[in-house]
Design an enzyme around this catalytic site. Structure first.
Site, PDB file in Angstrom:
ATOM      1  N   ARG A 118       0.815  -1.233   0.000  1.00 30.56           N
ATOM      2  CA  ARG A 118       0.000   0.000   0.000  1.00 30.56           C
ATOM      3  C   ARG A 118       0.840   1.271   0.000  1.00 30.56           C
ATOM      4  O   ARG A 118       0.397   2.327   0.435  1.00 30.56           O
ATOM      5  CB  ARG A 118      -0.975   0.026   1.171  1.00 30.56           C
ATOM      6  CG  ARG A 118      -2.021  -1.057   1.103  1.00 30.56           C
ATOM      7  CD  ARG A 118      -3.276  -0.660   1.843  1.00 30.56           C
ATOM      8  NE  ARG A 118      -4.294  -1.680   1.686  1.00 30.56           N
ATOM      9  CZ  ARG A 118      -4.430  -2.702   2.514  1.00 30.56           C
ATOM     10  NH1 ARG A 118      -3.639  -2.839   3.544  1.00 30.56           N
ATOM     11  NH2 ARG A 118      -5.376  -3.583   2.302  1.00 30.56           N
TER      12      ARG A 118
ATOM     13  N   LYS B 169       3.435  11.311 -11.461  1.00 32.87           N
ATOM     14  CA  LYS B 169       2.569  10.450 -12.274  1.00 32.87           C
ATOM     15  C   LYS B 169       3.300   9.140 -12.487  1.00 32.87           C
ATOM     16  O   LYS B 169       4.422   9.132 -12.997  1.00 32.87           O
ATOM     17  CB  LYS B 169       2.288  11.089 -13.635  1.00 32.87           C
ATOM     18  CG  LYS B 169       1.211  12.152 -13.608  1.00 32.87           C
ATOM     19  CD  LYS B 169       0.858  12.584 -15.023  1.00 32.87           C
ATOM     20  CE  LYS B 169      -0.207  13.656 -15.026  1.00 32.87           C
ATOM     21  NZ  LYS B 169      -0.490  14.154 -16.398  1.00 32.87           N
TER      22      LYS B 169
ATOM     23  N   GLU C 183      10.328  18.070 -25.031  1.00 27.46           N
ATOM     24  CA  GLU C 183       9.606  18.478 -23.812  1.00 27.46           C
ATOM     25  C   GLU C 183      10.134  19.825 -23.299  1.00 27.46           C
ATOM     26  O   GLU C 183       9.400  20.610 -22.713  1.00 27.46           O
ATOM     27  CB  GLU C 183       9.722  17.405 -22.718  1.00 27.46           C
ATOM     28  CG  GLU C 183       9.117  16.047 -23.079  1.00 27.46           C
ATOM     29  CD  GLU C 183       7.574  16.021 -23.107  1.00 27.46           C
ATOM     30  OE1 GLU C 183       6.944  17.016 -22.707  1.00 27.46           O
ATOM     31  OE2 GLU C 183       7.025  14.984 -23.545  1.00 27.46           O
TER      32      GLU C 183
ATOM     33  N   LYS D 133       8.444  22.735 -14.490  1.00 30.17           N
ATOM     34  CA  LYS D 133       7.519  21.628 -14.200  1.00 30.17           C
ATOM     35  C   LYS D 133       7.132  21.621 -12.724  1.00 30.17           C
ATOM     36  O   LYS D 133       5.965  21.401 -12.375  1.00 30.17           O
ATOM     37  CB  LYS D 133       8.125  20.280 -14.615  1.00 30.17           C
ATOM     38  CG  LYS D 133       7.216  19.140 -14.240  1.00 30.17           C
ATOM     39  CD  LYS D 133       7.060  18.056 -15.232  1.00 30.17           C
ATOM     40  CE  LYS D 133       5.879  17.177 -14.813  1.00 30.17           C
ATOM     41  NZ  LYS D 133       5.861  15.879 -15.412  1.00 30.17           N
TER      42      LYS D 133
ATOM     43  N   GLU E 244      -3.739  17.491 -11.601  1.00 26.35           N
ATOM     44  CA  GLU E 244      -4.245  17.881 -12.925  1.00 26.35           C
ATOM     45  C   GLU E 244      -5.730  18.213 -12.922  1.00 26.35           C
ATOM     46  O   GLU E 244      -6.513  17.716 -13.739  1.00 26.35           O
ATOM     47  CB  GLU E 244      -3.922  16.786 -13.958  1.00 26.35           C
ATOM     48  CG  GLU E 244      -3.940  17.333 -15.383  1.00 26.35           C
ATOM     49  CD  GLU E 244      -3.377  16.361 -16.417  1.00 26.35           C
ATOM     50  OE1 GLU E 244      -2.273  15.837 -16.210  1.00 26.35           O
ATOM     51  OE2 GLU E 244      -4.052  16.170 -17.435  1.00 26.35           O
TER      52      GLU E 244
ATOM     53  N   ARG F 269      -2.132  21.994 -14.678  1.00 24.35           N
ATOM     54  CA  ARG F 269      -1.177  20.943 -15.038  1.00 24.35           C
ATOM     55  C   ARG F 269      -1.441  20.431 -16.457  1.00 24.35           C
ATOM     56  O   ARG F 269      -0.536  19.946 -17.135  1.00 24.35           O
ATOM     57  CB  ARG F 269      -1.212  19.791 -14.019  1.00 24.35           C
ATOM     58  CG  ARG F 269      -0.159  18.726 -14.315  1.00 24.35           C
ATOM     59  CD  ARG F 269       0.122  17.811 -13.144  1.00 24.35           C
ATOM     60  NE  ARG F 269       1.105  16.814 -13.522  1.00 24.35           N
ATOM     61  CZ  ARG F 269       1.716  15.996 -12.687  1.00 24.35           C
ATOM     62  NH1 ARG F 269       1.444  16.063 -11.393  1.00 24.35           N
ATOM     63  NH2 ARG F 269       2.608  15.127 -13.106  1.00 24.35           N
TER      64      ARG F 269
ATOM     65  N   ASN G 208       0.205  19.180 -21.323  1.00 27.87           N
ATOM     66  CA  ASN G 208      -0.214  18.313 -22.429  1.00 27.87           C
ATOM     67  C   ASN G 208      -0.110  19.020 -23.772  1.00 27.87           C
ATOM     68  O   ASN G 208      -0.519  18.481 -24.805  1.00 27.87           O
ATOM     69  CB  ASN G 208      -1.659  17.832 -22.217  1.00 27.87           C
ATOM     70  CG  ASN G 208      -1.772  16.924 -21.006  1.00 27.87           C
ATOM     71  OD1 ASN G 208      -0.826  16.213 -20.681  1.00 27.87           O
ATOM     72  ND2 ASN G 208      -2.905  16.967 -20.330  1.00 27.87           N
TER      73      ASN G 208
ATOM     74  N   HIS H 221       0.615  17.173 -26.963  1.00 26.93           N
ATOM     75  CA  HIS H 221       0.435  15.748 -26.669  1.00 26.93           C
ATOM     76  C   HIS H 221      -0.875  15.161 -27.209  1.00 26.93           C
ATOM     77  O   HIS H 221      -1.012  13.945 -27.225  1.00 26.93           O
ATOM     78  CB  HIS H 221       0.520  15.503 -25.154  1.00 26.93           C
ATOM     79  CG  HIS H 221       1.934  15.527 -24.638  1.00 26.93           C
ATOM     80  ND1 HIS H 221       2.733  16.647 -24.725  1.00 26.93           N
ATOM     81  CD2 HIS H 221       2.700  14.575 -24.061  1.00 26.93           C
ATOM     82  CE1 HIS H 221       3.927  16.375 -24.200  1.00 26.93           C
ATOM     83  NE2 HIS H 221       3.933  15.128 -23.790  1.00 26.93           N
TER      84      HIS H 221
ATOM     85  N   HIS I  50       0.174  12.241 -29.136  1.00 20.26           N
ATOM     86  CA  HIS I  50      -0.144  10.877 -28.667  1.00 20.26           C
ATOM     87  C   HIS I  50      -0.835  10.075 -29.763  1.00 20.26           C
ATOM     88  O   HIS I  50      -0.595   8.879 -29.924  1.00 20.26           O
ATOM     89  CB  HIS I  50      -1.067  10.920 -27.443  1.00 20.26           C
ATOM     90  CG  HIS I  50      -0.318  10.883 -26.147  1.00 20.26           C
ATOM     91  ND1 HIS I  50      -0.914  11.179 -24.948  1.00 20.26           N
ATOM     92  CD2 HIS I  50       0.966  10.582 -25.859  1.00 20.26           C
ATOM     93  CE1 HIS I  50      -0.027  11.062 -23.976  1.00 20.26           C
ATOM     94  NE2 HIS I  50       1.126  10.712 -24.508  1.00 20.26           N
TER      95      HIS I  50
ATOM     96  N   HIS J 207       8.791   9.307 -28.328  1.00 18.74           N
ATOM     97  CA  HIS J 207       7.770  10.167 -27.714  1.00 18.74           C
ATOM     98  C   HIS J 207       8.028  11.639 -28.055  1.00 18.74           C
ATOM     99  O   HIS J 207       7.109  12.372 -28.447  1.00 18.74           O
ATOM    100  CB  HIS J 207       7.767   9.959 -26.195  1.00 18.74           C
ATOM    101  CG  HIS J 207       6.794  10.843 -25.481  1.00 18.74           C
ATOM    102  ND1 HIS J 207       5.426  10.700 -25.605  1.00 18.74           N
ATOM    103  CD2 HIS J 207       6.987  11.906 -24.655  1.00 18.74           C
ATOM    104  CE1 HIS J 207       4.821  11.626 -24.881  1.00 18.74           C
ATOM    105  NE2 HIS J 207       5.743  12.373 -24.290  1.00 18.74           N
TER     106      HIS J 207
END
Ligand code: GLY
Length: 366
Positions: free
Chosen positions: A126, A148, A190, A232, A242, A246, A250, A253, A257, A270
């Site tokens: 946990r 993330k 990025e 960041k 987010e 945040r 993206n 992206h 993506h 990427h």
């Protein structure tokens, strides 16, 4: 030797520090030793990174009095799966020395590794503490900061995961020198994203330093990473989960993506996909009349200088649009995109039309 830089990530009780500099792998043990109650560590790395840096990382931990073992998995985005995550749980739970909540997971490698290691830490017993030690520019300026963590699912990238902030991030810019050709440029995409969404001066820095960055100048890489991590960190501190700003991260992206999914993760990097995504997003914004064409052209020129793709023929616009509608950023079938109005001025829109995406994809194929 250049002085390392430290950047705080302010998240109340989950705050931590990102250290950036040359030869910092040697200090990993000292950093992990500062995690409260730490008794032992498990280093998670793909087999290629384990071969390069696993022993140095373990030795640094041992020198700080922390017994550590290495848990390996096969390299590549195709390893970012629930199956690998489960094998890491097996490895954590079945080691010769039993783990408990005083075990710290160290994610040593690129973004696939830090995402996997962070998620393994988030879910084992946990929640174990973890430390990110990114060895690629892409992971240093993006994946390893912000908490993330997760794995891909056949239905899409990063669909299974958790927010789980690391206890510290240690970035040794010397590790970037071992990257295969093109990997540095992937991370630079990025960095350009951060420049567009927050700071024009960063784009000038990248543009002026492109040659030295490509040659892995340690001072310049340290400065580059520190500036990007600071951007960041500020975004994440303002909106950890987010709920709002945040999502600016993206930028590039949404179409990016979709291009990545369309072409396959092993076919396009990427950062390369994000580069195309930023060019496409700027095309949409310029067509809407909200972004000056001169800014779109400047961003494109810097991306091209960094050897990132700004054109791509053969993309089927209808398939790209279809993929975009299933993106986890889409809401009730509406495609959400981050559009720039200028440097540091971005907005989230959810009224993107298929025609705009078709035009942008056509522009990429010019
Ligand atoms: N990579 C985007 C984020 O961390 O929010």
């Amino acid at each position: 030797m250049e002085t390392p830089q430290t950047i705080p990530v302010h998240l109340g009780p989950r705050s931590y520090t990102v250290s950036v500099g040359a030869a910092l792998l040697e200090t990993l043990g000292r950093t992990v030793a500062q995690v409260p109650h730490v008794r032992q560590a498990v280093i998670v790395a793909d087999s290629a990174v384990a071969r390069l840096y696993g022993e140095r990382a373990r030795a640094s931990l041992a020198a700080a009095g922390i017994d550590a073992r290495l848990l390996e998995f096969p390299p590549g985005e195709s390893s970012k799966t629930a199956a690998t995550w489960l094998s890491l749980q097996d490895g954590l739970l079945a080691g010769a020395r039993p783990i408990d909540r005083r075990t710290v997971v160290v994610g040593l490698g690129g973004g696939v590794t830090t995402d996997l290691a962070g998620f393994a830490a988030a879910t084992c017993l946990r929640g174990l503490a973890w430390v990110a030690c990114p060895t690629t520019l892409l992971a240093a300026v993006d994946a390893s900061v912000g908490g993330k963590t997760g794995v891909d699912h056949p239905a899409g990238k990063n669909l299974i995961g958790a927010f789980h902030q690391p206890s510290a991030v240690v970035i040794d810019v010397d590790t970037f020198a071992s990257l295969p050709a093109g990997q540095l440029a992937n991370g630079l995409a990025e960095c350009v994203k951060h420049a567009v969404i927050r700071e024009a001066g960063l784009l000038d820095f990248i543009d002026a330093g492109a040659g030295a960055i490509a040659a892995c100048d340690r001072g310049l890489l340290t400065e580059l990473v520190a500036r990007n991590v600071a951007i960041k960190a500020a975004v994440v501190a303002a909106d950890e989960i987010e709920a709002g700003e945040r999502a600016h991260l993206n930028f590039g992206h949404t179409i990016g993506h979709a291009v990545e999914t369309y072409l396959g993760y092993e076919t396009i990097g990427h950062g390369e996909a994000v580069s195309l995504g930023m060019v496409a997003a700027n095309h949409v914004a310029a067509r809407r009349g909200i972004l000056p064409a001169a800014i779109a052209a400047r961003v494109e020129a810097v991306l091209a200088k960094l050897t990132l793709p700004v054109r791509r023929a053969g993309l089927a616009a209808n398939v790209i649009w279809e993929i975009m509608q299933h993106d986890k950023k889409a809401r009730e079938g509406k495609v959400r995109m981050v559009l720039a109005r200028g440097f540091g001025k971005v907005e989230i829109v959810d009224d993107v039309k298929e025609k705009e995406v078709r035009d942008a994809v056509k522009y990429l194929g010019r």
